[in-house]
Design a protein around this motif. Structure first.
Motif, PDB file in Angstrom:
ATOM      1  N   VAL A 157      30.933  31.143  30.042  1.00  0.00           N
ATOM      2  CA  VAL A 157      29.594  31.043  30.003  1.00  0.00           C
ATOM      3  C   VAL A 157      29.370  31.231  31.508  1.00  0.00           C
ATOM      4  O   VAL A 157      29.077  30.343  32.482  1.00  0.00           O
ATOM      5  CB  VAL A 157      29.162  29.789  29.386  1.00  0.00           C
ATOM      6  CG1 VAL A 157      28.153  28.974  29.698  1.00  0.00           C
ATOM      7  CG2 VAL A 157      30.439  29.431  27.965  1.00  0.00           C
ATOM      8  N   GLU A 158      27.665  31.771  31.206  1.00  0.00           N
ATOM      9  CA  GLU A 158      27.348  31.880  32.631  1.00  0.00           C
ATOM     10  C   GLU A 158      26.158  30.692  32.716  1.00  0.00           C
ATOM     11  O   GLU A 158      25.488  31.013  32.063  1.00  0.00           O
ATOM     12  CB  GLU A 158      27.074  33.497  33.236  1.00  0.00           C
ATOM     13  CG  GLU A 158      26.049  33.283  34.326  1.00  0.00           C
ATOM     14  CD  GLU A 158      26.029  34.891  34.050  1.00  0.00           C
ATOM     15  OE1 GLU A 158      25.059  35.325  35.223  1.00  0.00           O
ATOM     16  OE2 GLU A 158      26.164  35.418  33.818  1.00  0.00           O
ATOM     17  N   ILE A 159      25.652  29.500  33.581  1.00  0.00           N
ATOM     18  CA  ILE A 159      24.952  29.104  33.772  1.00  0.00           C
ATOM     19  C   ILE A 159      24.273  29.316  35.315  1.00  0.00           C
ATOM     20  O   ILE A 159      24.728  28.655  36.475  1.00  0.00           O
ATOM     21  CB  ILE A 159      25.308  27.567  33.611  1.00  0.00           C
ATOM     22  CG1 ILE A 159      25.641  27.645  32.446  1.00  0.00           C
ATOM     23  CG2 ILE A 159      23.880  27.398  34.253  1.00  0.00           C
ATOM     24  CD1 ILE A 159      26.209  26.149  32.100  1.00  0.00           C
ATOM     25  N   GLY A 160      23.093  29.750  35.452  1.00  0.00           N
ATOM     26  CA  GLY A 160      22.207  29.686  36.639  1.00  0.00           C
ATOM     27  C   GLY A 160      23.306  31.466  37.409  1.00  0.00           C
ATOM     28  O   GLY A 160      23.263  32.340  36.993  1.00  0.00           O
ATOM     29  N   GLU A 161      23.843  30.964  38.280  1.00  0.00           N
ATOM     30  CA  GLU A 161      24.325  32.328  39.225  1.00  0.00           C
ATOM     31  C   GLU A 161      25.989  31.675  39.495  1.00  0.00           C
ATOM     32  O   GLU A 161      26.857  31.818  39.770  1.00  0.00           O
ATOM     33  CB  GLU A 161      23.895  32.271  40.810  1.00  0.00           C
ATOM     34  CG  GLU A 161      22.705  32.073  40.582  1.00  0.00           C
ATOM     35  CD  GLU A 161      22.204  32.735  42.327  1.00  0.00           C
ATOM     36  OE1 GLU A 161      22.467  32.530  43.033  1.00  0.00           O
ATOM     37  OE2 GLU A 161      20.846  32.957  41.905  1.00  0.00           O
ATOM     38  N   THR A 162      26.298  30.482  38.181  1.00  0.00           N
ATOM     39  CA  THR A 162      27.834  30.261  38.134  1.00  0.00           C
ATOM     40  C   THR A 162      28.366  30.600  36.677  1.00  0.00           C
ATOM     41  O   THR A 162      27.529  30.528  35.551  1.00  0.00           O
ATOM     42  CB  THR A 162      28.305  28.769  38.550  1.00  0.00           C
ATOM     43  OG1 THR A 162      27.454  28.233  40.037  1.00  0.00           O
ATOM     44  CG2 THR A 162      29.802  28.646  38.822  1.00  0.00           C
ATOM     45  N   ALA A 163      29.558  31.173  36.688  1.00  0.00           N
ATOM     46  CA  ALA A 163      30.104  31.711  36.021  1.00  0.00           C
ATOM     47  C   ALA A 163      31.715  30.343  35.100  1.00  0.00           C
ATOM     48  O   ALA A 163      32.177  30.360  36.176  1.00  0.00           O
ATOM     49  CB  ALA A 163      31.096  32.798  35.884  1.00  0.00           C
ATOM     50  N   TYR A 164      32.037  30.628  34.203  1.00  0.00           N
ATOM     51  CA  TYR A 164      33.029  29.037  33.600  1.00  0.00           C
ATOM     52  C   TYR A 164      33.676  29.985  32.572  1.00  0.00           C
ATOM     53  O   TYR A 164      33.232  30.255  32.052  1.00  0.00           O
ATOM     54  CB  TYR A 164      32.213  27.946  33.694  1.00  0.00           C
ATOM     55  CG  TYR A 164      31.544  27.548  33.958  1.00  0.00           C
ATOM     56  CD1 TYR A 164      32.151  26.099  35.003  1.00  0.00           C
ATOM     57  CD2 TYR A 164      30.012  27.933  34.626  1.00  0.00           C
ATOM     58  CE1 TYR A 164      30.961  25.142  36.186  1.00  0.00           C
ATOM     59  CE2 TYR A 164      29.181  27.242  34.845  1.00  0.00           C
ATOM     60  CZ  TYR A 164      30.049  26.142  36.182  1.00  0.00           C
ATOM     61  OH  TYR A 164      28.837  25.308  36.802  1.00  0.00           O
ATOM     62  N   TYR A 165      34.824  30.078  33.414  1.00  0.00           N
ATOM     63  CA  TYR A 165      35.856  30.446  31.594  1.00  0.00           C
ATOM     64  C   TYR A 165      36.263  29.108  31.114  1.00  0.00           C
ATOM     65  O   TYR A 165      36.695  28.127  31.331  1.00  0.00           O
ATOM     66  CB  TYR A 165      37.276  31.002  33.014  1.00  0.00           C
ATOM     67  CG  TYR A 165      38.365  31.471  31.885  1.00  0.00           C
ATOM     68  CD1 TYR A 165      38.206  33.150  31.597  1.00  0.00           C
ATOM     69  CD2 TYR A 165      39.211  31.251  30.853  1.00  0.00           C
ATOM     70  CE1 TYR A 165      38.802  34.086  30.806  1.00  0.00           C
ATOM     71  CE2 TYR A 165      40.385  31.950  30.494  1.00  0.00           C
ATOM     72  CZ  TYR A 165      40.078  33.372  30.849  1.00  0.00           C
ATOM     73  OH  TYR A 165      40.687  33.859  30.071  1.00  0.00           O
ATOM     74  N   VAL A 166      36.170  29.758  29.845  1.00  0.00           N
ATOM     75  CA  VAL A 166      36.813  28.766  28.857  1.00  0.00           C
ATOM     76  C   VAL A 166      38.783  28.691  28.582  1.00  0.00           C
ATOM     77  O   VAL A 166      39.228  30.039  28.577  1.00  0.00           O
ATOM     78  CB  VAL A 166      36.110  29.307  26.965  1.00  0.00           C
ATOM     79  CG1 VAL A 166      36.621  28.268  26.076  1.00  0.00           C
ATOM     80  CG2 VAL A 166      34.193  29.603  27.161  1.00  0.00           C
ATOM     81  N   ASP A 167      38.604  27.722  29.249  1.00  0.00           N
ATOM     82  CA  ASP A 167      40.239  27.474  29.235  1.00  0.00           C
ATOM     83  C   ASP A 167      41.064  26.541  28.657  1.00  0.00           C
ATOM     84  O   ASP A 167      39.757  26.391  27.280  1.00  0.00           O
ATOM     85  CB  ASP A 167      40.668  26.498  30.918  1.00  0.00           C
ATOM     86  CG  ASP A 167      41.926  27.567  31.415  1.00  0.00           C
ATOM     87  OD1 ASP A 167      42.129  28.212  30.408  1.00  0.00           O
ATOM     88  OD2 ASP A 167      41.707  26.856  32.609  1.00  0.00           O
ATOM     89  N   ASP A 168      42.276  26.897  28.397  1.00  0.00           N
ATOM     90  CA  ASP A 168      42.424  25.792  27.121  1.00  0.00           C
ATOM     91  C   ASP A 168      42.136  24.598  26.953  1.00  0.00           C
ATOM     92  O   ASP A 168      42.569  23.670  26.167  1.00  0.00           O
ATOM     93  CB  ASP A 168      44.160  25.694  27.215  1.00  0.00           C
ATOM     94  CG  ASP A 168      44.815  25.610  28.478  1.00  0.00           C
ATOM     95  OD1 ASP A 168      44.397  25.206  29.778  1.00  0.00           O
ATOM     96  OD2 ASP A 168      46.395  25.508  28.422  1.00  0.00           O
TER      97      ASP A 168
END
Length: 295
Positions: A253-264
């Motif tokens: 999931v990318e919000i603004g200029e930051t990306a977040y990996y969907v983890d366990d």
């Protein structure tokens, strides 16, 4: 008025007298008022050094906090000037302010204290407070309750500001491309990907959805991410324009200029996801899924 401005005002009066510059009564009055106020402030600081612990209800007041609180110092000066006998006793004025404080007085002090802090001071305060909490291996508080209130206020302010910055941004959902290359990588938690030395970036993913972050509930990025996960993990809540499978581990999931990996568990911030210059991974490893989140 800043310390530099105070000094300039006083020096202008002194120099004006020395060289015969014509000064207005207001300038002279202001300079002497500033000097008198500074003397009073110093007397109050000295009085605080001599006093035992002070409290507002069950809230301990740190002397260092009070010394740096212009609101508290101003209130003590005002109370001192209004004392009936007008004795030169700042201890009495300090105790009077504390003893007659309203229930929300501590919150008022904290709010005004935070408002007068510079951005660098705020970040330094947060860093120092978190270091104190990390090093604290006893049951005693790492710092005073009012300083903890300042810390909480700064953290809330930081979260609000961060949310405000991205409130007009779009969020994007990415899912790994099809193909044998991603066999054993898809649906794996981040530590498994990291363990085999794979650096995933945007070229490895397809964009499957884009929406307004303002439409997602939550007062912080963490809350918004969790609400995005809830919305896109169930088919009954997915938008009709969503082009992918239910949100799962290994999605991004990318919000603004930051990306977040969907983890366990939760989300992992990716530092290199938006760098499209990453070399593609030539080696393909076969892993079995060990995720804790449902796929």
């Amino acid at each position: 008025m800043s310390e530099k401005e105070i000094k300039m005002t006083i020096e202008r009066v002194i120099d004006g007298k020395r060289v015969g510059i014509e000064l207005t009564p207001a300038e002279i009055s202001q300079a002497y008022y500033i000097k008198e106020n500074n003397y009073r402030r110093q007397d109050i600081l000295n009085a605080l050094d001599e006093m035992d612990s002070l409290k507002i209800g069950d809230i301990d007041l740190s002397k260092d906090f009070l010394k740096n609180s212009t609101t508290f110092i101003d209130d003590v000066i005002y109370r001192y000037e209004k004392m009936d006998d007008h004795l030169e006793d700042y201890n009495m004025a300090i105790e009077d302010v504390v003893d007659n404080a309203a229930d929300d007085y501590a919150d008022k002090l904290v709010s005004n204290y935070v408002q007068n802090m510079s951005s660098s001071d705020k970040e330094q305060f947060i860093e120092s407070a978190e270091m104190a909490m990390d090093r604290n291996d006893t049951n005693k508080p790492a710092f005073s309750k009012i300083e903890h209130m300042v810390y909480e206020k700064l953290i809330d302010e930081r979260r609000t500001e961060h949310t405000r910055e991205v409130s007009s941004e779009n969020y994007k959902i990415y899912q790994l491309k099809d193909g044998e290359k991603y066999h054993g990588i898809r649906f794996e938690p981040y530590h498994m990907i990291e363990a085999i030395g794979i650096n995933l970036n945007k070229t490895d993913y397809d964009l499957v959805y884009e929406g307004k972050i303002s439409e997602i509930k939550g007062n912080s990025i963490d809350e918004k991410l969790e609400n995005i996960y809830s919305k896109f993990n169930r088919y009954e809540t997915m938008p009709e324009t969503f082009m992918g499978h239910s949100l799962s581990i290994s999605d991004v999931v990318e919000i603004g200029e930051t990306a977040y990996y969907v983890d366990d568990i939760g989300f992992k911030k990716l530092s290199s996801f938006l760098d499209n210059e990453e070399e593609e991974q030539d080696e393909v490893l076969d892993l079995t899924s060990k995720s804790g989140r449902s796929l």
